[in-house]
Design a protein around this motif. Sequence first.
Motif, PDB file in Angstrom:
ATOM      1  N   VAL A 138       0.853  -1.187   0.000  1.00  0.00           N
ATOM      2  CA  VAL A 138       0.000   0.000   0.000  1.00  0.00           C
ATOM      3  C   VAL A 138       0.890   1.238   0.000  1.00  0.00           C
ATOM      4  CG1 VAL A 138      -1.810   1.265   1.212  1.00  0.00           C
ATOM      5  CG2 VAL A 138      -1.788  -1.241   1.270  1.00  0.00           C
ATOM      6  N   THR A 139       0.615   2.162  -0.906  1.00  0.00           N
ATOM      7  CA  THR A 139       1.373   3.415  -0.938  1.00  0.00           C
ATOM      8  C   THR A 139       0.416   4.597  -0.923  1.00  0.00           C
ATOM      9  OG1 THR A 139       1.443   3.365  -3.364  1.00  0.00           O
ATOM     10  CG2 THR A 139       3.322   2.410  -2.199  1.00  0.00           C
ATOM     11  N   GLY A 140       0.904   5.723  -0.439  1.00  0.00           N
ATOM     12  CA  GLY A 140       0.140   6.972  -0.423  1.00  0.00           C
ATOM     13  C   GLY A 140       1.098   8.136  -0.473  1.00  0.00           C
ATOM     14  N   GLY A 141       0.854   9.081  -1.354  1.00  0.00           N
ATOM     15  CA  GLY A 141       1.760  10.217  -1.489  1.00  0.00           C
ATOM     16  C   GLY A 141       3.152   9.798  -1.896  1.00  0.00           C
ATOM     17  N   GLY A 142       3.266   8.703  -2.636  1.00  0.00           N
ATOM     18  CA  GLY A 142       4.562   8.226  -3.098  1.00  0.00           C
ATOM     19  C   GLY A 142       5.344   7.440  -2.070  1.00  0.00           C
ATOM     20  N   LYS A 143       4.783   7.197  -0.880  1.00  0.00           N
ATOM     21  CA  LYS A 143       5.500   6.477   0.173  1.00  0.00           C
ATOM     22  C   LYS A 143       4.754   5.194   0.538  1.00  0.00           C
ATOM     23  CE  LYS A 143       7.495  10.638   2.246  1.00  0.00           C
ATOM     24  NZ  LYS A 143       7.617  11.457   3.494  1.00  0.00           N
ATOM     25  N   ARG A 144       5.536   4.183   0.846  1.00  0.00           N
ATOM     26  CA  ARG A 144       4.940   2.911   1.276  1.00  0.00           C
ATOM     27  C   ARG A 144       4.378   3.066   2.684  1.00  0.00           C
ATOM     28  NH1 ARG A 144       7.581  -3.087   0.378  1.00  0.00           N
ATOM     29  NH2 ARG A 144       5.980  -4.287   1.488  1.00  0.00           N
ATOM     30  N   LEU A 145       3.135   2.594   2.860  1.00  0.00           N
ATOM     31  CA  LEU A 145       2.467   2.703   4.155  1.00  0.00           C
ATOM     32  C   LEU A 145       2.268   1.312   4.748  1.00  0.00           C
ATOM     33  CD1 LEU A 145      -0.346   5.244   3.184  1.00  0.00           C
ATOM     34  CD2 LEU A 145       1.922   5.749   4.140  1.00  0.00           C
ATOM     35  N   PRO A 146       2.606   1.121   6.003  1.00  0.00           N
ATOM     36  CA  PRO A 146       2.376  -0.190   6.620  1.00  0.00           C
ATOM     37  C   PRO A 146       0.872  -0.452   6.778  1.00  0.00           C
ATOM     38  CG  PRO A 146       3.118   1.392   8.268  1.00  0.00           C
ATOM     39  CD  PRO A 146       3.227   2.071   6.946  1.00  0.00           C
ATOM     40  N   TRP A 147       0.453  -1.687   6.534  1.00  0.00           N
ATOM     41  CA  TRP A 147      -0.942  -2.083   6.736  1.00  0.00           C
ATOM     42  C   TRP A 147      -1.011  -3.119   7.844  1.00  0.00           C
ATOM     43  CZ3 TRP A 147      -1.397  -7.266   6.019  1.00  0.00           C
ATOM     44  CH2 TRP A 147      -0.517  -7.901   5.135  1.00  0.00           C
ATOM     45  N   LEU A 148      -2.162  -3.201   8.463  1.00  0.00           N
ATOM     46  CA  LEU A 148      -2.378  -4.153   9.550  1.00  0.00           C
ATOM     47  C   LEU A 148      -3.666  -4.916   9.280  1.00  0.00           C
ATOM     48  CD1 LEU A 148      -1.552  -5.212  12.404  1.00  0.00           C
ATOM     49  CD2 LEU A 148      -3.076  -3.458  13.346  1.00  0.00           C
ATOM     50  N   ARG A 149      -3.537  -6.238   9.207  1.00  0.00           N
ATOM     51  CA  ARG A 149      -4.724  -7.067   9.058  1.00  0.00           C
ATOM     52  C   ARG A 149      -5.421  -7.155  10.414  1.00  0.00           C
ATOM     53  NH1 ARG A 149      -5.424 -11.517   5.323  1.00  0.00           N
ATOM     54  NH2 ARG A 149      -3.163 -11.481   5.001  1.00  0.00           N
ATOM     55  N   ASP A 150      -6.739  -7.021  10.408  1.00  0.00           N
ATOM     56  CA  ASP A 150      -7.502  -7.120  11.645  1.00  0.00           C
ATOM     57  C   ASP A 150      -7.383  -8.536  12.197  1.00  0.00           C
ATOM     58  OD1 ASP A 150     -10.048  -5.357  12.917  1.00  0.00           O
ATOM     59  OD2 ASP A 150     -10.016  -7.495  13.374  1.00  0.00           O
ATOM     60  N   SER A 151      -6.988  -8.662  13.458  1.00  0.00           N
ATOM     61  CA  SER A 151      -6.746  -9.993  14.023  1.00  0.00           C
ATOM     62  C   SER A 151      -8.028 -10.755  14.312  1.00  0.00           C
ATOM     63  CB  SER A 151      -5.915  -9.879  15.311  1.00  0.00           C
ATOM     64  OG  SER A 151      -6.587  -9.077  16.269  1.00  0.00           O
TER      65      SER A 151
END
Length: 642
Positions: free
Chosen positions: A100-113
């Motif tokens: 996932v990226t936003g504004g040209g930067k990679r963003l960490p994602w978290l799967r709901d546990s």
Amino acid sequence: MKALFFSVSVLSLVCGGAIAQDRKPMPAPANAPAPAPQDIAYPGTLKLWVDTTDLERKIFTVRETMPVAKAGTFSFHYPQWVPGGHSPRNDLDKMAGLVVTGGGKRLPWLRDSADVFTFHVQVPEGVSELELNYQFLTPVKADVGRTLVTPDMLNVQFLQLGFYPAGYYTRGIPIEASVKLPEGWGFGTALEKAKTDGQWTTFKTVPFETLVDSPMFAGRYFKQVELDPTGKVPVRLNMVADKPEYLEMKPEHLQAHKDLVQQAYKLYGSHHYDRYEFLVALSDQIGGIGLEHHRSSENRVAPKYFTEWDKTYVGRDLLPHEFTHSWNGKFRRGADLWTPTFNTPMRDSLMWVYEGQTQYWGTMLSARSGLLTKQQTLDSLAMTAALYDTRAGRTWRNVLDTTNDPIIANRKPASWTSWQRSEDYYSEGLLIWLDADTLIREKTGGKKSLDDFAKAFFGQEDGSYVPLPYDFDEVVRTLNGVVEHDWTSFLKTRVEGLSERAPLDGFTRGGYKLVYTATPTEFWKSGETRGKTTNLSYSLGFTVAAAGVLAGVNWDSPAFKAGLTAGETIVAVNGETYDGDKLKEAITAASKKDGPLVELLIKDGDRYRMVKIDYRDGLRYPRLERVANVPARLDDILAPRK
């Protein structure tokens, strides 16, 4: 000192144990939930690109963009509940490589546990769009799942390929989809093309729920045929095939498909689509499927469906069944089945209408259109009647409870299907609706029938494809509008009650009865050939697959009482190497006076044992026999409408 130390240690352990017993664990705090769906418009349009051209590795490469309105936690879903599958069984495990990226930067994602189909991302200030890149790893072998890609065709199911933002009804989320296909391939889909750029096709923007309901078949060998060229809206047959010659058809075979459309219109008095696309794979390479959509359907048939018409009739009710679902299941559906998103649990309690009546009309439309002959249809109905009349599980489990099977069993194989039951609302539902149809005909002297119910129930709002939910009471009211009867008791007895026998009054009232003979029908033999089985369900009580492996054993049958189970292998019959014909000959010999009982050498893993089956009633195959002095109402039901 040692004794004192021991005593103190024991005392400490005892006291410690007592203290531990008083301690009470408490649950961890629940995750912050994703936003609940609201019936409001999503602020922006999602865009989805799917590259399907990696045929060698069978990988779909996917890119998706999602506009976001503000910074902070943003949640999105992968669809979980499968429309038409009636269960939470979408292929999340095959989605991989998510970035996932936003504004040209990679963003960490978290799967709901707690809800693993939901993902969370922290959106930074100033970011107005997220880009998701990932792959969908279609199955490369049978034990992974259904084959979606072959060297000559592929099946794009958008349900598996797109994420959508949490907090909105899926009908309020617009999305534009683009698909890249191998060069020169044709395709069929209910989506409307917006533009083509080389190998990329972009489709017009639709709500997310419409995209999910609009799959694609594409192939090297593709053919599209108009089935209603002068009709109000287009209806087309879109075919892909393993070989180009399989696409050739005789005029009378095409006519049967055209007649299917017209017979459906005569039955329902309406249509509920702006276009309808039959997607048909003539293949034994791509995975088997029969799946309904509002404006299309996914169907796999035998490769020689057209070129060996007289041999491929078993299963030819597939297209009529899925076509009927546009009216029953898509336009009309149970109120507890309609949900605002694909991650809201569905409830299947009215499946005996959704699938049961679809099974009924699919069968009858097969006969009315000429896709099946009258005799083929009667023989098929005899097999259905026999199957459910001998279903041992009906003594403990009613039809209504089997509507939970898609969720309970997720369509996995069962060890004892005849005892456990398995989605029996389909074909026992057919028997219930045949019972209702013949009862209406009897009570009205043939002036009315279940056709009148179909027109009243499914024929509303001609041209609309906005779902119109219903409940049990509306089903009863509509039946009473055709003819007054205690339909509540009629339906509840058959759907919610327990009975040792299937509801076969529809055959009796229809002028037929179920009988068993030593000779199978042609339909039965064709089914054995197609399935590569020897079916002895109504004699010894089992079905044998390739290499003598027992595919299934009926509960409480002679084979069951002899200790046989599915998965074991028949090595020899009465001392001779197994084959299906020898087994049938042994059953016949056992039925004669002083004939030897059937004796089988059984292999179970590394163990062998001899099994003697106490059965002397010979070969038994179901068929329908005409009853004199009773009107042939079933013949009338099967006859085409003028």
